[in-house]
Design a protein around this motif. Structure first.
Motif, PDB file in Angstrom:
ATOM      1  N   ALA A  96      61.819  11.117  -8.124  1.00  0.00           N
ATOM      2  CA  ALA A  96      60.297  11.687  -8.013  1.00  0.00           C
ATOM      3  C   ALA A  96      59.449  10.868  -8.785  1.00  0.00           C
ATOM      4  O   ALA A  96      58.295  10.713  -8.068  1.00  0.00           O
ATOM      5  N   THR A  99      57.915   7.622  -6.593  1.00  0.00           N
ATOM      6  CA  THR A  99      57.313   7.737  -5.315  1.00  0.00           C
ATOM      7  C   THR A  99      56.157   7.272  -5.134  1.00  0.00           C
ATOM      8  O   THR A  99      55.694   6.379  -4.284  1.00  0.00           O
ATOM      9  N   ARG A 155      61.318  10.112   0.416  1.00  0.00           N
ATOM     10  CA  ARG A 155      60.125  10.389  -0.534  1.00  0.00           C
ATOM     11  C   ARG A 155      58.855   9.391  -0.331  1.00  0.00           C
ATOM     12  O   ARG A 155      57.717   9.764  -0.167  1.00  0.00           O
ATOM     13  N   GLN A 158      57.374   9.095   3.087  1.00  0.00           N
ATOM     14  CA  GLN A 158      56.418   9.888   3.516  1.00  0.00           C
ATOM     15  C   GLN A 158      55.216   9.888   2.662  1.00  0.00           C
ATOM     16  O   GLN A 158      53.932   9.892   3.167  1.00  0.00           O
ATOM     17  N   THR A 315      68.862  15.656 -10.630  1.00  0.00           N
ATOM     18  CA  THR A 315      68.740  14.864  -9.270  1.00  0.00           C
ATOM     19  C   THR A 315      70.110  14.191  -9.192  1.00  0.00           C
ATOM     20  O   THR A 315      70.211  12.959  -9.347  1.00  0.00           O
TER      21      THR A 315
END
Length: 320
Positions: A96, A99, A155, A158, A315
């Motif tokens: 996360a 990203t 991630r 996108q 994660t």
């Protein structure tokens, strides 16, 4: 008491909660070497590794108490994940926090190559008033209205796609697994084969993980399939690109340019790339902001605490 070994020397701001709960060992002033970790690891329950620290079969076999490897990176090709899973050791990563900054670097490299920003900066510094600045000099290419092909639509892929759409770009993508129709529509993006993507894209961005299957994902044959006006962007992993083939493609005009934040052979590009004006190079700075580094450290710690205490999500890497 649970013992945690951190292989890398870093500011402690992100590790505060971890230190309150467990016995944590940090190196001082430098990273631990593999040999040092090998000697220490039998006493530790958790290993916090850096993306370039090898967690291999030899190390795992020497770690009878090891329950978790919490990797400081989104990539985990430094870890023998399959063997860890076989031995009942959980592996986690930090997807996360990386990203947005990595997507930003990819967009920045794309703009830089297209509009020749770094190239013009170099020329101004080198030539001064001798640099030609006429209205038809230093012509670049626009990104608006152009097609961006993204290989690896996770991630980061996108996030880059949504930034590119804001720049009025059209998005094609190729991925191991196709997105749902709802996900495609929300970007929007169109799924195509790798061959179609290479042939139709003005910019090709690599955002796939590095695995044995993605080694040299882009090589001599792929460059021949691309437009001569195309630009390659790689912010993923260096070995996804055959760097020798890239040099040749840039030298002979097979493709227009490239922007690279990662290199095939370690921390530095091939010397030939340094001589080319149509390539922009950055030394793996995709996540290099202080805020990102702290959040990544916090994510490493959350993975450790969540695994041991079960009080928060982690994660988990489920397969190699």
């Amino acid at each position: 008491m649970i013992k945690v070994l951190v292989t890398y020397d870093m500011f402690r701001e992100g590790f505060t909660e971890l230190e309150k709960l467990y016995d944590v060992t940090f190196p001082e002033g430098r990273d631990f070497s593999y040999e040092e970790v090998y000697e220490m690891i039998p006493e530790y329950d958790v290993l916090c590794s850096m993306f370039d620290f090898p967690v291999n079969k030899k190390l795992v076999d020497h770690a009878p108490k090891l329950k978790l490897v919490s990797n400081y990176a989104v990539g985990y090709n430094n870890i023998d994940v399959a063997y860890c899973i076989e031995k009942g050791i959980t592996v986690t990563n930090t997807p996360a926090p990386v990203t947005a900054p990595t997507a930003n670097i990819a967009l920045g490299l794309m703009l830089d190559v297209a509009r020749r920003i770094t190239e013009c900066d170099r020329k101004l510094r080198r030539l001064g008033k001798q640099m030609k600045v006429g209205v038809l000099e230093n012509l670049g290419i626009p990104i608006d209205g152009k097609t961006l092909g993204i290989i690896g639509m996770g991630r980061i892929g996108q996030a880059l796609a949504k930034r590119a759409v804001a720049c009025n770009m059209h998005i094609l993508y190729h991925n191991r697994h196709r997105l749902s129709p709802e996900e495609e529509a929300s970007i929007p993006a169109r799924y195509v084969s790798k061959e179609e993507l290479l042939a139709q894209s003005d910019f090709v961005s690599l955002n796939a993980p590095y695995t044995p299957e993605t080694y040299h994902l882009i090589g001599e044959e792929e460059f021949k399939q691309m437009k001569s006006s195309a630009v390659l962007i790689n912010t993923a992993r260096g070995p996804l690109v055959d760097e020798h083939a890239l040099v040749k493609a840039l030298q002979d005009g097979t493709i227009h340019g490239a922007g690279l934040d990662v290199f095939e052979f370690g921390d530095h590009p091939l010397p030939e790339l340094l001589e080319l004006e149509n390539v922009v190079l950055t030394p793996h700075i995709g996540t290099q902001t202080y805020e990102t580094r702290v959040i990544m450290a916090q994510t490493v710690c959350n993975n450790v605490i969540g695994f041991l205490e079960g009080d928060r999500p982690i994660t988990r890497v489920l397969h190699p």
